[in-house]
Scaffold this active site. Sequence first.
Site, mmCIF file in Angstrom:
data_model
loop_
_atom_site.group_PDB
_atom_site.id
_atom_site.type_symbol
_atom_site.label_atom_id
_atom_site.label_comp_id
_atom_site.label_asym_id
_atom_site.label_seq_id
_atom_site.Cartn_x
_atom_site.Cartn_y
_atom_site.Cartn_z
ATOM 1 N N SER A 9 46.870 44.750 42.157
ATOM 2 C CA SER A 9 45.704 44.156 42.402
ATOM 3 C C SER A 9 46.203 42.689 42.890
ATOM 4 O O SER A 9 45.961 41.944 43.111
ATOM 5 C CB SER A 9 44.850 44.438 42.429
ATOM 6 N N LYS A 34 42.784 36.187 38.105
ATOM 7 C CA LYS A 34 43.112 38.023 38.860
ATOM 8 C C LYS A 34 43.175 38.841 38.095
ATOM 9 O O LYS A 34 44.417 38.441 36.985
ATOM 10 C CB LYS A 34 43.816 38.571 40.300
ATOM 11 N N SER A 61 37.509 43.501 43.697
ATOM 12 C CA SER A 61 39.134 43.563 44.029
ATOM 13 C C SER A 61 39.276 45.084 45.000
ATOM 14 O O SER A 61 39.860 46.025 44.889
ATOM 15 C CB SER A 61 39.808 44.550 42.766
ATOM 16 N N LYS A 66 46.431 41.070 45.279
ATOM 17 C CA LYS A 66 45.475 40.225 45.993
ATOM 18 C C LYS A 66 45.329 38.468 46.600
ATOM 19 O O LYS A 66 44.320 37.683 47.079
ATOM 20 C CB LYS A 66 44.343 41.263 46.374
#
Length: 319
Positions: A62, A224, A122, A65
Amino acid sequence: MAPTLPSVFYRSFAAFIALIAAVCVMPLQSHADDRYASIVIDMGSGQVLHDRFADSPRYPASLTKVMTLYMVFNALDNGELTLDEQLPVSRRASQAPPSRLGLAPGDTISVQDAILALVTKSANDVAVVVAERLGGSESRFAALMTVQARALGMQNTRFYNAHGLPDTRQISTARDLAILAQSMMEDHPNHYAYFATQEFRYRSTTYRNHNRLLGVVPGVDGIKTGYTRASGYNLMATAQRDGNRVIAVMLGGATSRARNTHVTELLEAAFTAIDMTGPAEPDLRTRIAFQAIQFPDSENTVTALANTLQLEQGSAGGE
């Protein structure tokens, strides 16, 4: 008669020599998990303070992202999107595997909420919604993400989806992801504060940011987390203290707790090294600061020696 030096000097010197000896003779600990990689960069000087397997291909999960959001912020800045625009949810987007918000076909979500859902929850369904709006299709959006990555200097990264769910073709490196973090801060400073959001409330449900260093580790203000079985536990983090800003990226943690602990150690070592060396090239003390950090979940013998040295010098507990 020659003057004698205080005994504390000899104790400090002895501890320092012992630390150097331990670092020099200790082989780099073998690590069975080949998902691991890390890098730490001092943004002020541009120095790479530490790296392990930083150019080895890894699955970003992720952390993907962050690039999805970079594209969103580009679109906001050039007027292609507005924060209050309602994005339509397709059937394909609604079928994205967890983690997700649970959007249904025909629903809409504002750009503002989409950003917050990507940062905190997320949400994979939201990533597809954004991709379809900006690229027409997720595959085309992923191609545009790869083009953007090349423009930023991420030469070893390629994207095939907008969320980071498993795809063996979708790879990056710790170094490339650090470039992305730095580009995000430099190119979109007005939007970067989104990554410090600790909670997001949507449709009566509150989602807590997966980046658990926020509000816990001093100075951390983004960015993140990520996880798949193939990637392990990933974390891209930035922190600022006393005018110094550091980026740390770790990939391939065995657990979220081990990942968080390891990245915290990397950040602490970075600020210690900056305090010791200033803007000069990394010297022996900088190398020692990071060599004291073992792989996640390993014995930390050198750290114990470093703590001994710090106590001998009377500087333990300083801010």
